[in-house]
Design an enzyme around this catalytic site. Structure first.
Site, short mmCIF file in Angstrom:
data_model
loop_
_atom_site.label_atom_id
_atom_site.label_comp_id
_atom_site.label_asym_id
_atom_site.label_seq_id
_atom_site.Cartn_x
_atom_site.Cartn_y
_atom_site.Cartn_z
CE LYS A 78 22.99 18.09 3.22
NZ LYS A 78 24.39 18.25 2.74
CB SER A 153 25.19 14.46 1.92
OG SER A 153 25.61 15.78 2.18
CB SER A 177 27.28 17.48 0.07
OG SER A 177 27.69 16.21 0.52
#
Ligand code: GLN
Length: 485
Positions: A78, A153, A177
């Site tokens: 990420k 996210s 997330s």
């Protein structure tokens, strides 16, 4: 079969038997990225040259007789996790061209293990969101239905694993997330205990709940990755010196006698009946394996979202202060008349609307005169939530809930309604506030879209989390389904 479809353990066997090389694996993943990511949009940056080089290095280590679970295994990280020499943008204009001078501890550990970094994945800007629609660059799509969000996210990481762009991915979980996108994309999503893995090099969001997490095709793969990235780190004082288990080799075959609590608040009429049905069917599978199931109640759980949305913006307002146009990233240089003007215009131009909303909410909640009513009150409620969950986990070995009250929603459907977006975290924010490890695993499909079940255990009891989920995956096929993409 294309090698990018393999799980880590499958690839490991083939690498060790000399049937394939890391270079073969990495090339197949890069090929897959090239083939579909223009439509999926899970990656912000692909590090092709570097990945090919790292794959060759891994092959040389294997040739020399070196072994290791992740040696030569390609993964995606990420883009709020620092990677030396590769851009880390947090999906923000503020850091559009930022190259970190150092690796995050989790990245450094993976590098030592010989895992190969393929790409950096998309996210909601600074990880503020639950759909990946808040990325300053583009929205990632759900591989099961391109009209829908992948969750967030860590949406880019989850979509990438679901669509076989890599063998596993790193995400971060502050208030759901990793688990929420895992549920929407039909993959396994692990949020370890707070403190189990170092936060050093994660771009700070809510320092009191941030943790790095793992998105993978199977739970046993998560167990392999956690062992590689967990442990005490001198750069993060919140990582205690508690031994890291050999989670994969210790995976238990027997759930006989374990007890599980079904939190009744999470199975109410706010949750899609189809989701409830699937999670309850999953519970029956565990019951057949000898788990004793009982309903339980967590009355404070209804305060998780309001509590989280005071504490999170408060910490964000403080953590985001470093992005001032002077020290990092985007700086507005034209038409500025003073230092204060540089701060003001750089932040106004570099940060997106959701980030700004949170900075304002948090600054308000911490301000003189309101601090006691908001921030302090939220901290007290947080303690109550934690005590309640801890005591439920004295009675039960684990808790089961749906991960999300519904399946993935359509892109744009909720983006104008911040409150609705915040309510996405209804089942996942509790474990974050309490610092507990939790995992989302696929437990069926509704309207052709994946549904996830959440398992929560005591702090640092990741082994039970893996044992339960691994036995569930042995008895079911949901995690083996692939999007037709
Ligand atoms: N949806 C939550 C939020 O927007 C979770 C974010 C996260 O875990 N990074 O705050």
């Amino acid at each position: 079969m294309s090698l990018n479809r393999l799980t880590i353990s499958e690839a490991r066997d083939k690498l060790d038997a000399g049937e394939i090389s890391s270079l073969d694996l990495v090339q197949d993943c890069l090929e897959r990225i090239k083939e579909i990511d223009e439509r999926l949009r899970s990656c912000l940056e692909v590090c092709q040259e570097k990945a090919l080089l790292e794959a060759k290095e891994a092959d040389a280590r294997i040739k020399k007789g070196e072994t290791g679970a992740l040696l030569g295994i390609p993964y995606i990280a990420k883009d709020n996790i620092l990677t030396k020499g590769v851009k880390t943008t947090a999906a923000s204009k503020m850091l559009e061209n930022y190259i970190a001078p150092t690796d995050a501890t989790v990245i450094k550990k993976l590098r030592h293990s010989g895992a190969v970094l393929l790409a950096k994945s998309n996210l909601d800007e600074f990880a503020h969101g639950a759909s990946t629609e808040n990325s300053a660059f583009f929205t990632t799509r759900n591989p099961w239905d391109l009209e829908r969000v992948p969750g967030g996210s860590s949406g880019g990481s989850a979509a990438a694993v679901a669509a076989d762009l890599c063998l596993f991915a790193l995400g971060t979980d502050t208030g759901g997330s990793v688990r929420a996108p895992a549920s929407f994309c039909g993959v396994s999503g692990l949020k370890p205990s707070y403190g189990r893995c170092s936060r050093f090099g994660l771009i700070a969001m809510t320092s009191s709940t941030d943790v790095p997490g793992v998105l993978s095709k199977t739970v046993s793969d998560s167990a392999l990755v956690l062992k590689a990235v967990a442990g005490r780190d001198e750069y993060d004082a919140t990582t205690p010196d508690i031994e890291v288990g050999d989670y994969y080799n210790n995976l238990g075959e027997d759930l006989q006698g374990l007890t599980a609590g079904l939190t009744q608040e999470y199975f109410d009429d706010q949750t899609d009946p189809e989701v409830i049905k699937l999670v309850k069917t999953a519970v029956n599978v565990l019951e057949e394996k000898g788990v004793k199931i009982k309903e339980t109640s967590l009355p404070y759980s209804k305060y998780s979202v309001p509590t989280y949305y005071i504490i999170t913006p408060s910490e964000i307002s403080s953590n985001m202060a470093r992005f001032d146009g002077i020290r990092y990233g985007f700086r507005k240089e034209q038409g500025v008349s003073s230092l204060a003007d540089v701060y003001h215009k750089s932040r106004a131009g570099g940060l997106g609307p959701e980030v700004k909303r949170r900075i304002m909410l948090g600054t308000y909640a911490l301000s003189a005169g309101y601090r006691d009513a908001y921030y302090l009150q939220a901290q007290k409620t947080r303690t109550k939530i934690k005590e309640e969950m801890d005591s439920a986990l004295e009675e039960f070995d684990f808790l089961i809930t749906p991960t999300s009250p519904h399946i993935a929603f359509k892109i744009g459907e909720q983006s104008d309604d911040p409150l609705q977006m915040y309510l996405e975290d209804i089942f996942v924010s509790g474990a974050s506030l309490a610092g507990l490890p939790a995992l989302s695993i696929p437990c069926g499909f509704s309207q052709g879209l994946p549904v996830g079940m959440q398992v929560i255990v005591k702090r640092f009891d990741e082994q039970t989390l893996f044992d339960v989920s691994y036995n569930y995956q042995k008895a079911t096929q949901w995690h083996l389904q692939k999007p037709d993409f």
